[in-house]
Scaffold this motif. Structure first.
Motif, PDB file in Angstrom:
ATOM      1  N   VAL A  21     -76.107  29.917  -1.287  1.00 24.30           N
ATOM      2  CA  VAL A  21     -77.141  28.992  -0.835  1.00 24.30           C
ATOM      3  C   VAL A  21     -78.187  29.665   0.054  1.00 24.30           C
ATOM      4  O   VAL A  21     -79.181  29.045   0.417  1.00 24.30           O
ATOM      5  CB  VAL A  21     -76.538  27.776  -0.084  1.00 24.30           C
ATOM      6  CG1 VAL A  21     -75.624  26.991  -0.995  1.00 24.30           C
ATOM      7  CG2 VAL A  21     -75.813  28.213   1.165  1.00 24.30           C
ATOM      8  N   TRP A  22     -78.014  30.917   0.397  1.00 24.24           N
ATOM      9  CA  TRP A  22     -78.928  31.599   1.314  1.00 24.24           C
ATOM     10  C   TRP A  22     -80.304  31.854   0.691  1.00 24.24           C
ATOM     11  O   TRP A  22     -81.247  32.121   1.410  1.00 24.24           O
ATOM     12  CB  TRP A  22     -78.335  32.908   1.792  1.00 24.24           C
ATOM     13  CG  TRP A  22     -77.163  32.727   2.704  1.00 24.24           C
ATOM     14  CD1 TRP A  22     -76.810  31.601   3.388  1.00 24.24           C
ATOM     15  CD2 TRP A  22     -76.181  33.698   3.021  1.00 24.24           C
ATOM     16  NE1 TRP A  22     -75.674  31.823   4.114  1.00 24.24           N
ATOM     17  CE2 TRP A  22     -75.258  33.108   3.901  1.00 24.24           C
ATOM     18  CE3 TRP A  22     -75.977  35.023   2.653  1.00 24.24           C
ATOM     19  CZ2 TRP A  22     -74.177  33.789   4.426  1.00 24.24           C
ATOM     20  CZ3 TRP A  22     -74.895  35.704   3.173  1.00 24.24           C
ATOM     21  CH2 TRP A  22     -74.005  35.084   4.052  1.00 24.24           C
ATOM     22  N   PHE A  24     -82.260  29.805  -0.323  1.00 20.78           N
ATOM     23  CA  PHE A  24     -83.135  28.740   0.157  1.00 20.78           C
ATOM     24  C   PHE A  24     -83.352  28.795   1.665  1.00 20.78           C
ATOM     25  O   PHE A  24     -84.073  27.982   2.209  1.00 20.78           O
ATOM     26  CB  PHE A  24     -82.555  27.366  -0.223  1.00 20.78           C
ATOM     27  CG  PHE A  24     -82.341  27.217  -1.693  1.00 20.78           C
ATOM     28  CD1 PHE A  24     -83.413  27.119  -2.560  1.00 20.78           C
ATOM     29  CD2 PHE A  24     -81.057  27.206  -2.219  1.00 20.78           C
ATOM     30  CE1 PHE A  24     -83.220  26.997  -3.925  1.00 20.78           C
ATOM     31  CE2 PHE A  24     -80.850  27.086  -3.583  1.00 20.78           C
ATOM     32  CZ  PHE A  24     -81.931  26.981  -4.438  1.00 20.78           C
ATOM     33  N   ASP A  25     -82.716  29.749   2.344  1.00 17.15           N
ATOM     34  CA  ASP A  25     -82.802  29.869   3.793  1.00 17.15           C
ATOM     35  C   ASP A  25     -84.081  30.610   4.183  1.00 17.15           C
ATOM     36  O   ASP A  25     -84.370  31.677   3.653  1.00 17.15           O
ATOM     37  CB  ASP A  25     -81.571  30.620   4.306  1.00 17.15           C
ATOM     38  CG  ASP A  25     -81.371  30.451   5.792  1.00 17.15           C
ATOM     39  OD1 ASP A  25     -82.367  30.555   6.541  1.00 17.15           O
ATOM     40  OD2 ASP A  25     -80.218  30.241   6.216  1.00 17.15           O
ATOM     41  N   ASP A  26     -84.828  30.065   5.098  1.00 17.15           N
ATOM     42  CA  ASP A  26     -86.083  30.687   5.536  1.00 17.15           C
ATOM     43  C   ASP A  26     -85.853  31.971   6.323  1.00 17.15           C
ATOM     44  O   ASP A  26     -86.784  32.736   6.534  1.00 17.15           O
ATOM     45  CB  ASP A  26     -86.891  29.714   6.397  1.00 17.15           C
ATOM     46  CG  ASP A  26     -87.463  28.564   5.589  1.00 17.15           C
ATOM     47  OD1 ASP A  26     -87.604  28.726   4.364  1.00 17.15           O
ATOM     48  OD2 ASP A  26     -87.754  27.516   6.187  1.00 17.15           O
ATOM     49  N   ARG A  28     -84.144  34.473   5.312  1.00 20.00           N
ATOM     50  CA  ARG A  28     -83.837  35.577   4.408  1.00 20.00           C
ATOM     51  C   ARG A  28     -84.823  36.727   4.603  1.00 20.00           C
ATOM     52  O   ARG A  28     -85.978  36.527   4.960  1.00 20.00           O
ATOM     53  CB  ARG A  28     -83.813  35.118   2.955  1.00 20.00           C
ATOM     54  CG  ARG A  28     -85.144  34.751   2.397  1.00 20.00           C
ATOM     55  CD  ARG A  28     -85.027  34.273   0.942  1.00 20.00           C
ATOM     56  NE  ARG A  28     -86.329  33.923   0.434  1.00 20.00           N
ATOM     57  CZ  ARG A  28     -86.897  32.747   0.579  1.00 20.00           C
ATOM     58  NH1 ARG A  28     -86.262  31.787   1.208  1.00 20.00           N
ATOM     59  NH2 ARG A  28     -88.104  32.518   0.095  1.00 20.00           N
ATOM     60  N   ARG A  74     -96.982  28.362  -3.484  1.00 25.32           N
ATOM     61  CA  ARG A  74     -95.636  27.900  -3.841  1.00 25.32           C
ATOM     62  C   ARG A  74     -95.153  28.558  -5.123  1.00 25.32           C
ATOM     63  O   ARG A  74     -93.991  28.916  -5.238  1.00 25.32           O
ATOM     64  CB  ARG A  74     -95.618  26.384  -3.998  1.00 25.32           C
ATOM     65  CG  ARG A  74     -95.302  25.673  -2.702  1.00 25.32           C
ATOM     66  CD  ARG A  74     -95.124  24.225  -2.951  1.00 25.32           C
ATOM     67  NE  ARG A  74     -96.486  23.680  -2.865  1.00 25.32           N
ATOM     68  CZ  ARG A  74     -96.809  22.429  -3.027  1.00 25.32           C
ATOM     69  NH1 ARG A  74     -95.904  21.550  -3.323  1.00 25.32           N
ATOM     70  NH2 ARG A  74     -98.056  22.024  -2.906  1.00 25.32           N
ATOM     71  N   LYS A  78     -91.874  30.942  -5.368  1.00 28.69           N
ATOM     72  CA  LYS A  78     -90.803  30.671  -6.332  1.00 28.69           C
ATOM     73  C   LYS A  78     -90.535  31.909  -7.182  1.00 28.69           C
ATOM     74  O   LYS A  78     -89.387  32.275  -7.413  1.00 28.69           O
ATOM     75  CB  LYS A  78     -91.183  29.487  -7.221  1.00 28.69           C
ATOM     76  CG  LYS A  78     -90.114  29.127  -8.224  1.00 28.69           C
ATOM     77  CD  LYS A  78     -90.538  27.940  -9.072  1.00 28.69           C
ATOM     78  CE  LYS A  78     -89.500  27.633 -10.117  1.00 28.69           C
ATOM     79  NZ  LYS A  78     -89.900  26.545 -11.001  1.00 28.69           N
ATOM     80  N   MET A  81     -88.628  34.407  -5.163  1.00 25.86           N
ATOM     81  CA  MET A  81     -87.220  34.046  -5.021  1.00 25.86           C
ATOM     82  C   MET A  81     -86.431  34.396  -6.279  1.00 25.86           C
ATOM     83  O   MET A  81     -85.276  34.783  -6.213  1.00 25.86           O
ATOM     84  CB  MET A  81     -87.075  32.553  -4.721  1.00 25.86           C
ATOM     85  CG  MET A  81     -87.373  32.212  -3.295  1.00 25.86           C
ATOM     86  SD  MET A  81     -87.284  30.464  -2.864  1.00 25.86           S
ATOM     87  CE  MET A  81     -86.147  29.731  -3.955  1.00 25.86           C
TER      88      MET A  81
END
Length: 165
Positions: A21-22, A24-26, A28, A74, A78, A81
């Motif tokens: 789930v990391w 989605f962590d800011d 990172r 955005r 994406k 990511m």
């Protein structure tokens, strides 16, 4: 292979980590550039306060301005990511587990071996969790990098748990 990692031992609160789930962590970090960029030793709270203050002053003087490229930013984020190599600092997790005052070391347990390092060095660790947009399934769930990047080419792999001693 188990994807969950625990922080146990001489801690007030045992912590369970789920690296999946990391992404989605800011918090990172981009590992492709993290070790090559110069470190900034400023306080993050102070930097945040200054940035918000500057933004607030600009809005008071000029009025609110919304960026016209928000949608393209955005899309870029994406894409980043989905293709990036990321890690996250170990410090917040270790700090939240509240190691006891008698704790002196952290043992990193792996499938093959155990690595012990002083607790003050453990706060500087970085946990790599993604390589080119993919989870570290073959030798993961995380790779452990030292804060100075000295083991960047050969990180600690196949981590099963962290034990505070």
């Amino acid at each position: 292979m188990e994807r969950i990692i625990n922080i146990t031992g001489k801690v007030k609160y045992p912590i369970t980590l789920d690296p999946s789930v990391w992404i989605f962590d800011d918090r990172r970090l981009d590992l492709t550039t993290h070790f090559s960029t110069e470190k900034d030793n400023t306080d993050s709270t102070e930097a945040y306060t200054k940035a918000v203050s500057k933004h607030w002053d600009r809005e008071i003087m000029e009025g609110a301005v919304f960026p016209p490229t928000l949608k393209t930013e955005r899309i870029y984020e994406k894409q980043k990511m989905l293709t990036g190599t990321f890690g996250i600092l170990f410090k917040p997790f270790l700090k939240n587990s509240e190691p006891e005052s008698t704790a002196r070391a952290l043992v990193i347990e792996t499938e093959d071996d155990n690595y012990e390092l002083p607790l003050n060095e453990a706060y500087e660790l970085i946990l790599g969790f993604s390589d080119k947009g993919k989870q570290l399934s073959a030798d993961g769930p995380v790779h452990v990098y030292f804060g100075d990047g000295s083991n960047q080419q050969n990180p600690i792999k196949k981590v099963t748990s962290f034990i505070v001693k």
